[in-house]
Design a protein around this motif. Structure first.
Motif, PDB file in Angstrom:
ATOM      1  N   ASP A 561       8.237  43.441  40.553  1.00 58.16           N
ATOM      2  CA  ASP A 561       9.030  43.636  39.333  1.00 58.16           C
ATOM      3  C   ASP A 561       8.371  44.672  38.416  1.00 58.16           C
ATOM      4  O   ASP A 561       9.060  45.498  37.811  1.00 58.16           O
ATOM      5  N   HIS A 562       7.069  44.622  38.313  1.00 58.67           N
ATOM      6  CA  HIS A 562       6.398  45.604  37.450  1.00 58.67           C
ATOM      7  C   HIS A 562       6.540  47.015  38.010  1.00 58.67           C
ATOM      8  O   HIS A 562       6.790  47.972  37.257  1.00 58.67           O
ATOM      9  N   ASP A 564       8.931  48.080  39.719  1.00 51.24           N
ATOM     10  CA  ASP A 564      10.325  48.464  39.510  1.00 51.24           C
ATOM     11  C   ASP A 564      10.679  48.626  38.036  1.00 51.24           C
ATOM     12  O   ASP A 564      11.814  48.937  37.706  1.00 51.24           O
ATOM     13  N   TRP A 566      10.542  46.241  35.541  1.00 51.92           N
ATOM     14  CA  TRP A 566      11.064  45.059  34.838  1.00 51.92           C
ATOM     15  C   TRP A 566       9.887  44.277  34.257  1.00 51.92           C
ATOM     16  O   TRP A 566       9.372  43.341  34.844  1.00 51.92           O
ATOM     17  N   ARG A 569      10.513  40.346  33.490  1.00 44.86           N
ATOM     18  CA  ARG A 569      10.546  39.557  34.727  1.00 44.86           C
ATOM     19  C   ARG A 569       9.139  39.443  35.320  1.00 44.86           C
ATOM     20  O   ARG A 569       8.742  38.369  35.786  1.00 44.86           O
ATOM     21  N   THR A 736      16.110  49.572  38.963  1.00 44.74           N
ATOM     22  CA  THR A 736      14.949  49.798  38.121  1.00 44.74           C
ATOM     23  C   THR A 736      15.172  49.331  36.696  1.00 44.74           C
ATOM     24  O   THR A 736      16.285  49.353  36.173  1.00 44.74           O
ATOM     25  N   GLY A 737      14.069  48.941  36.050  1.00 45.07           N
ATOM     26  CA  GLY A 737      14.118  48.457  34.683  1.00 45.07           C
ATOM     27  C   GLY A 737      13.562  49.464  33.700  1.00 45.07           C
ATOM     28  O   GLY A 737      13.252  50.607  34.058  1.00 45.07           O
ATOM     29  N   GLU A 771      15.852  50.713  24.904  1.00 40.53           N
ATOM     30  CA  GLU A 771      15.430  50.005  26.116  1.00 40.53           C
ATOM     31  C   GLU A 771      13.991  49.507  25.994  1.00 40.53           C
ATOM     32  O   GLU A 771      13.675  48.385  26.416  1.00 40.53           O
ATOM     33  N   GLU A 775      11.336  45.284  25.722  1.00 42.81           N
ATOM     34  CA  GLU A 775      10.162  44.929  26.533  1.00 42.81           C
ATOM     35  C   GLU A 775       8.841  45.186  25.805  1.00 42.81           C
ATOM     36  O   GLU A 775       7.782  45.015  26.390  1.00 42.81           O
TER      37      GLU A 775
END
Length: 890
Positions: A561-562, A564, A566, A569, A736-737, A771, A775
């Protein structure tokens, strides 16, 4: 049978010990008093004081009568008493407290079902102990807890934990220790406060009058002078006097015998062998000598050891004669430990070679009865390593070398296995041991030899599945995805051939297979395929046997996840990984990715600009030891290098970026991110040409997981057109995040600004800010060029950046009065671990206590505290707690 506890709040709850074995019920029962037991009122009256003091110690030598004294006193109280008898080998904190909790439940102490039980034999969660103390403190009547043979618990840690529970239980607990040695408790405090009852060896010694009464129970009388001499020579030792009486009963002249014993015998060993063993029939002597090799025995095991089926009446007779055969209940017996030790020594002299054969017989009988740990111990004692290894593999228990259940015990046991063992199972165990120790070359040699031997045994499904497990582990450790995929092709077929009950008994095997395969796929950059098997591993039934593989799977999923982009997550999965191991109190050794979750959290903290916290996580990960596999090694190298870059140490960052663990194949994402860091280091040192050259040979193959990183590096090195062209060829949306898309937006914004299109640059910056804010992603903006950062000062973007990326703008001087939000005191939000530390500060815990409670080092806690003080804008503990409460952080 398995221990059950009836709760008024629900159905019966079944408990097993931390090794998954049923609790031994005989350890919760006070021993029965023999017919010749001598009740001593003076000691019983002294012991009555235990009802009013929190701690009582009955301390005396072996055979001083401690246990029978307390057992008789407890029996006459007419109230429940929790009893637990310690045994050799129960040195782990988790095993000790599991049995203490079960002893309390066996005595009907009303403990809640959800209090649980330690899952790891070697450790116990401090929260469980605190909860236990709290439950005891609230009971209407004190609980009486007897810990017999406490001298077999030499662990200072257990003593410390026991003191913690005793102290915090208040008036709810009366603890009685029966021991041969001084326990490692702060006895001086209890003595000084007058809150301790103490019966020591001198008081336990029989007086001449008591000794005379004891001999009379055996039908013996001595003149007063002779009795005084006997008591003087034995110093009132109850067991010695009883042994004398038993032997004298068989003599035609008891008084002369006792005088002879007084004059000529100096060791209890000589006495036992010459006067107790010799007085038995030949059949009983043979039984005693043969059962001395086992810890416990029943008639069926005696039959296996002796070849006769008359074990039950012989054992009953020996017990009735007080021949040091203790009745444990449920037709199980054991020898007095000292007697057993002496008998074993005598057996070696009397029948050389027989001890080995007896261990071999015991091992096979115990294996057939389902007692695998004891079977392995006796197989090892017999030197029958082919049998011992075969028993482990046939039970599909080889995964326990990696899951923290019996890892250290099994590793120590099989470390004695020599080259004489030549079976496939023996080579599988050697391979597992070597791979666990990171000796991959030797491990692969043993694994290939096992494979060759198994080729001629097609029916050995358990052995072949164990072989595949080790194959996937070797593939993971060497970074060989092809090897892992080849091994995985046989897994499903083998899972169908292995008996279902074995797979149900050992769910850790499947969990380990999936995590190792997932790691190999992750190294190869096959994120979707890796995520599939790792999610399956994370979905395995939660339990002590699968805790470490599940933690491993969650850590790898967090890394994916990292990578990618996110962040949220990744953080949730990393924290879930930590919680998985901690809820069972398990350490994170072995090939299960030690420290990977902390490494992901460290990388997240760098992304968010929380550099002190990132360093703390890296230190915590380092405590787990060297990275076991290329994935973890790369994650550590990259997180360390990015932190060094953020701290302005480019040369150190470039050196740290190269992973120390070699791999059979190159990982595309690890290679790309390493190159990006090295490029950034060159750029920071004023070498843009070198920075671009590092990136020239990279090909991202359209993978968005690292295309945005390469584009970012190219843009920073002076090639914005090439960077945008790379992004245009890459599909970023969907998978992707923000960690990826924010960097891509900043690359395009930088290119637009350089082209003179500030309007487009601002729009792209605005999208990136929106965005990133979700996060708390700060690092890309801090690394952006000065021209982009100047755009952030414009009115259109200030509002999006205020309060989390830059301080909120103050209200205009002299402007109209309007409600204004207070400026954020916490410029950087506290991480989850920092909140845990602050919460424990509020509980008045010391730095050392916080470290123990969170399973981290004291230095790590100090690092957390420094970060907390900086973020809260305070200088001390009390102010930090107050500020955290004011802002709803705790």
């Amino acid at each position: 049978m398995t221990a059950r506890h009836e709760s008024s709040r629900g159905p019966a709850v079944t408990y097993v010990d931390p090794l998954g074995e049923p609790f031994l019920q005989t350890r919760f029962a006070p021993p029965a008093r023999p017919a010749t037991f001598l009740r001593r009122p003076r000691l019983a009256e002294h012991l009555d004081q235990a009802l009013g003091t929190p701690l009582t110690m009955v301390n005396g030598s072996a055979g001083a009568g401690k246990t029978l004294l307390v057992a008789d006193w407890a029996d006459r109280l007419q109230r429940p008493v929790a009893w637990f008898t310690n045994e050799d080998g129960d040195q782990g904190c988790g095993m000790f407290w599991a049995y203490v909790l079960q002893a309390l439940r066996a005595a009907d102490v009303p403990l809640p079902d959800d209090l649980g039980c330690p899952a790891d034999a070697s450790r116990v969660d401090r929260k469980l102990l605190a909860r236990l103390a709290d439950e005891l403190s609230g009971l209407p009547e004190p609980v009486l807890l007897v810990l017999d043979e406490f001298d077999r618990v030499p662990s200072a840690r257990i003593a410390e934990q026991l003191e913690f529970v005793l102290h915090h239980a208040g008036q709810g607990l009366r603890l009685i220790l029966v021991t041969r040695t001084e326990p490692l408790l702060p006895l001086h405090r209890y003595r000084a406060a007058g809150t301790m009852t103490e019966i020591r060896d001198a008081e336990l010694a029989l007086t001449p009058g008591e000794a005379a009464a004891l001999l009379e129970l055996h039908g013996l009388r001595l003149p007063e002078e002779a009795m005084g001499a006997l008591v003087e020579r034995t110093r009132g030792w109850a067991a010695g006097l009883r042994l004398c009486a038993l032997a004298a009963q068989q003599s035609p002249d008891p008084e002369a015998y006792l005088k002879d014993f007084e004059a000529g015998r100096s060791t209890i060993a000589d006495f036992l062998l010459a006067e107790v063993l010799k007085r038995q029939t030949a059949r009983s002597q043979d039984v005693l000598l043969r059962v001395s090799v086992v810890e416990r025995f029943c008639p069926e095991l005696v039959a296996e050891l002796t070849g006769r089926d008359d074990g039950e009446p012989v054992l009953a007779a020996l017990h009735g004669q007080n021949a040091f055969v203790e009745d444990l209940g449920h037709t199980w017996y054991r020898l007095h430990p000292l007697f057993g030790e002496i008998l074993r020594a005598h057996l070696r002299v009397r029948s050389p070679g027989l001890e080995t054969e007896l261990h071999r017989r015991a091992a096979r009988w115990l294996r057939a009865s389902g007692s695998l740990p004891q079977a392995l111990a006796h197989g090892a004692a017999a030197g029958d390593w082919n049998f011992t290894a075969r028993a482990l593999v046939d039970d599909l228990a080889i995964g326990q070398l990696f899951t923290g259940l019996r890892a250290s015990d099994l590793a120590e046991l099989f470390s004695r296995m020599g080259p004489e063992a030549t079976s496939a199972a023996a080579d599988l165990v050697r391979a597992a041991r070597d791979l666990s120790d990171r000796d991959i070359e030797r491990g692969l040699v043993h694994l290939r030899r096992a494979e060759d031997l198994l080729a001629s045994e097609p029916s050995d499904a358990a052995g072949r599945l164990s072989c595949v497990l080790l194959e996937t582990l070797a593939a993971r450790l060497t970074g060989s995805p092809g090897m892992a995929e080849r091994a995985a092709t046989t897994v499903e077929r083998l899972r169908g051939e292995v008996p279902a009950e074995l797979l149900e008994k050992h769910p850790e095997v499947v969990a380990l297979l999936l995590t190792h395969l997932g790691s190999a796929r992750l190294w190869a950059g096959h994120f979707d395929e890796a995520r599939a098997v790792l999610s399956e591993a994370g979905g395995c039934p939660s339990g002590v046997s699968t805790a470490l593989p599940r933690e491993d799977a969650f850590g790898q999923l967090a890394l994916i996840d990292h990578l990618d982009g996110w962040l949220g997550r990744a953080e949730r999965k990393a924290l879930a990984a930590l919680n998985e191991g901690e809820k069972f109190g398990l350490r994170r050794p072995s090939p299960s990715g030690p420290g990977l979750a902390q490494l992901v959290l460290a990388a997240l903290c760098v992304d968010r600009g929380e550099l002190d916290q990132a360093r703390a996580y890296l230190e915590e990960a380092a405590e787990a030891g060297a990275p076991p596999d290329p994935v973890t090694a790369a994650a550590r190298s990259l997180a360390t290098a990015r932190l060094l870059l953020a701290r302005g140490e480019p040369r150190a960052a470039a050196a740290a970026a190269e992973p120390a663990t070699p791999a059979a194949v190159v990982s595309p994402w690890a290679e790309a991110r390493t190159a990006v860091i090295v490029s950034a280091a060159h750029l920071a040192e004023g070498r843009p040409d070198s920075a671009l050259k590092v990136l020239d040979d990279l090909a991202c193959d359209g993978d968005p997981a690292y295309a945005a990183e390469i584009a970012w590096a190219r843009c920073a090195a002076g090639d914005p057109d090439g960077a945008v062209a790379l992004l245009d060829r890459t599909r970023l949306q969907g998978r992707t995040g923000p960690g990826v898309t924010v960097r891509a937006a900043l690359v395009r914004a930088s290119a637009a600004q350089r082209a003179g299109d500030d309007t487009t640059a601002r729009k792209l910056l605005a999208r990136a800010l929106v965005e990133a804010r979700r996060e708390r992603l700060r690092r890309p903006f801090l690394e952006a060029g000065p021209d982009l950062r100047r755009l952030l000062d414009g009115p259109s973007l200030q509002g999006l950046a205020a309060g989390w990326l830059v301080p909120a703008a103050p209200a205009p001087h002299g402007g109209a009065a309007r409600p204004a939000e207070p400026a954020p005191v916490v410029v950087e939000e506290l991480s989850g671990r920092e909140r845990e530390v602050v919460g424990r500060l509020a509980e008045m815990m010391s730095t050392e206590e916080i470290a123990a409670d969170l399973y981290v080092s004291v230095n790590t806690v100090k690092t957390h505290l420094k970060s907390v003080y900086r973020k809260l804008g305070v200088n001390g503990r009390a102010e930090a707690v107050r500020r955290a409460r004011d802002h709803g952080l705790i």
